[in-house]
Design a protein around this motif. Sequence first.
Motif, PDB file in Angstrom:
ATOM      1  N   LYS A 193      22.655 -11.290   6.943  1.00  5.22           N
ATOM      2  CA  LYS A 193      23.866 -10.911   6.873  1.00  5.22           C
ATOM      3  C   LYS A 193      24.244  -9.406   6.362  1.00  5.22           C
ATOM      4  CE  LYS A 193      25.520 -15.217   7.521  1.00  5.22           C
ATOM      5  NZ  LYS A 193      25.844 -15.792   8.561  1.00  5.22           N
ATOM      6  N   GLU A 194      24.935  -8.647   7.316  1.00  6.69           N
ATOM      7  CA  GLU A 194      25.233  -7.383   6.750  1.00  6.69           C
ATOM      8  C   GLU A 194      26.955  -7.275   6.770  1.00  6.69           C
ATOM      9  OE1 GLU A 194      23.778  -4.459   9.403  1.00  6.69           O
ATOM     10  OE2 GLU A 194      21.917  -5.478   9.883  1.00  6.69           O
ATOM     11  N   LEU A 195      27.144  -6.385   5.849  1.00 10.42           N
ATOM     12  CA  LEU A 195      28.607  -6.155   5.498  1.00 10.42           C
ATOM     13  C   LEU A 195      29.154  -5.420   6.752  1.00 10.42           C
ATOM     14  CD1 LEU A 195      31.017  -6.740   3.603  1.00 10.42           C
ATOM     15  CD2 LEU A 195      30.226  -4.605   2.429  1.00 10.42           C
ATOM     16  N   LEU A 196      28.659  -4.371   7.148  1.00 11.04           N
ATOM     17  CA  LEU A 196      29.163  -3.601   7.911  1.00 11.04           C
ATOM     18  C   LEU A 196      27.858  -3.293   9.258  1.00 11.04           C
ATOM     19  CD1 LEU A 196      31.390  -1.908   9.437  1.00 11.04           C
ATOM     20  CD2 LEU A 196      30.913  -0.116   7.931  1.00 11.04           C
ATOM     21  N   HIS A 197      28.140  -3.778  10.404  1.00 16.90           N
ATOM     22  CA  HIS A 197      27.149  -3.471  11.275  1.00 16.90           C
ATOM     23  C   HIS A 197      27.547  -2.365  12.356  1.00 16.90           C
ATOM     24  CE1 HIS A 197      23.274  -4.507  13.608  1.00 16.90           C
ATOM     25  NE2 HIS A 197      24.146  -4.525  14.623  1.00 16.90           N
ATOM     26  N   TYR A 198      26.581  -1.707  12.568  1.00 11.66           N
ATOM     27  CA  TYR A 198      27.075  -0.461  13.817  1.00 11.66           C
ATOM     28  C   TYR A 198      25.795  -0.434  14.593  1.00 11.66           C
ATOM     29  CZ  TYR A 198      24.043   2.260  10.821  1.00 11.66           C
ATOM     30  OH  TYR A 198      22.664   2.914  10.245  1.00 11.66           O
ATOM     31  N   LEU A 199      25.925   0.207  15.894  1.00 14.95           N
ATOM     32  CA  LEU A 199      25.097   0.461  16.916  1.00 14.95           C
ATOM     33  C   LEU A 199      24.629   1.899  16.899  1.00 14.95           C
ATOM     34  CD1 LEU A 199      26.588  -2.137  19.697  1.00 14.95           C
ATOM     35  CD2 LEU A 199      24.558  -2.292  18.090  1.00 14.95           C
ATOM     36  N   THR A 200      23.684   2.135  17.058  1.00 15.41           N
ATOM     37  CA  THR A 200      23.235   3.728  17.197  1.00 15.41           C
ATOM     38  C   THR A 200      23.125   3.853  18.793  1.00 15.41           C
ATOM     39  OG1 THR A 200      20.851   3.298  17.460  1.00 15.41           O
ATOM     40  CG2 THR A 200      21.536   3.577  15.232  1.00 15.41           C
ATOM     41  N   LYS A 201      23.098   5.244  19.079  1.00 18.98           N
ATOM     42  CA  LYS A 201      23.354   5.751  20.493  1.00 18.98           C
ATOM     43  C   LYS A 201      22.019   5.005  21.112  1.00 18.98           C
ATOM     44  CE  LYS A 201      23.662   9.765  23.329  1.00 18.98           C
ATOM     45  NZ  LYS A 201      23.739  11.098  23.435  1.00 18.98           N
ATOM     46  N   GLU A 202      20.684   4.910  20.512  1.00 20.89           N
ATOM     47  CA  GLU A 202      19.708   4.472  21.172  1.00 20.89           C
ATOM     48  C   GLU A 202      19.720   2.789  21.409  1.00 20.89           C
ATOM     49  OE1 GLU A 202      19.542   6.252  18.510  1.00 20.89           O
ATOM     50  OE2 GLU A 202      18.906   8.131  19.355  1.00 20.89           O
ATOM     51  N   GLU A 203      20.493   2.237  20.515  1.00 21.02           N
ATOM     52  CA  GLU A 203      20.542   0.844  20.705  1.00 21.02           C
ATOM     53  C   GLU A 203      21.488   0.344  21.988  1.00 21.02           C
ATOM     54  OE1 GLU A 203      20.173  -1.190  16.346  1.00 21.02           O
ATOM     55  OE2 GLU A 203      21.982  -0.156  16.812  1.00 21.02           O
ATOM     56  N   ILE A 204      22.740   1.106  21.885  1.00 18.15           N
ATOM     57  CA  ILE A 204      23.795   1.182  22.965  1.00 18.15           C
ATOM     58  C   ILE A 204      23.076   1.378  24.517  1.00 18.15           C
ATOM     59  CG2 ILE A 204      25.822   2.034  24.105  1.00 18.15           C
ATOM     60  CD1 ILE A 204      27.068   2.638  20.980  1.00 18.15           C
ATOM     61  N   GLU A 205      22.133   2.262  24.328  1.00 22.47           N
ATOM     62  CA  GLU A 205      21.306   2.806  25.793  1.00 22.47           C
ATOM     63  C   GLU A 205      20.508   1.793  25.952  1.00 22.47           C
ATOM     64  OE1 GLU A 205      19.670   6.542  25.303  1.00 22.47           O
ATOM     65  OE2 GLU A 205      21.810   7.427  25.088  1.00 22.47           O
ATOM     66  N   GLY A 206      19.899   0.869  25.155  1.00 22.24           N
ATOM     67  CA  GLY A 206      18.937  -0.025  25.541  1.00 22.24           C
ATOM     68  C   GLY A 206      19.687  -1.272  25.924  1.00 22.24           C
ATOM     69  N   GLN A 207      20.829  -1.695  25.251  1.00 24.45           N
ATOM     70  CA  GLN A 207      21.508  -2.809  25.579  1.00 24.45           C
ATOM     71  C   GLN A 207      22.022  -2.751  26.792  1.00 24.45           C
ATOM     72  OE1 GLN A 207      23.955  -4.202  22.426  1.00 24.45           O
ATOM     73  NE2 GLN A 207      22.379  -4.168  20.908  1.00 24.45           N
ATOM     74  N   THR A 208      22.594  -1.338  27.214  1.00 26.73           N
ATOM     75  CA  THR A 208      23.371  -1.045  28.444  1.00 26.73           C
ATOM     76  C   THR A 208      22.191  -1.303  29.974  1.00 26.73           C
ATOM     77  OG1 THR A 208      24.671   0.414  27.457  1.00 26.73           O
ATOM     78  CG2 THR A 208      24.375   0.668  29.874  1.00 26.73           C
TER      79      THR A 208
END
Length: 139
Positions: free
Chosen positions: A53-68
């Motif tokens: 459980k994370e209080l605030l989750h964010y995506l890095t640029k690398e994670e966004i590119e990988g998921q794209t």
Amino acid sequence: MNLNVSLKSIGTRKQSVTPVPYPIDGCPSTVRELILAVTKAGVLAYNENMEAKELLHYLTKEEIEGQTRAGKVSFGVCYNEKKADLVQAQENALQSFTDGIYRVFMDEQPLETLDQEITIAKDAVFTFVRLTMLAGRMW
């Protein structure tokens, strides 16, 4: 041991899926053992993801590119509070394979039966393809 597993679903817009390493115990010698090991790794990863459980989750640029590249960008949040049952998931996976709901390929060679013996090379890639049942009438 790490297995390279590609998960594909017919009918999705994804053109290709890159192999994902699945950490498993031991080295499977039959298709049944392979399915049980991959299912166990998936259930453990799912249950661990629910506990983190994370209080605030964010995506890095690398994670966004990988998921794209994979075709879907998400935070990976699971809104279901119920954990997966390992025994039930393994029984369901074996029954689904037997019923033809999905197929398994080892380096583009189809694996036909649960008791088929396999020899896993270091760079072997396993592909799980979920089949889609068609409904309707042909005109």
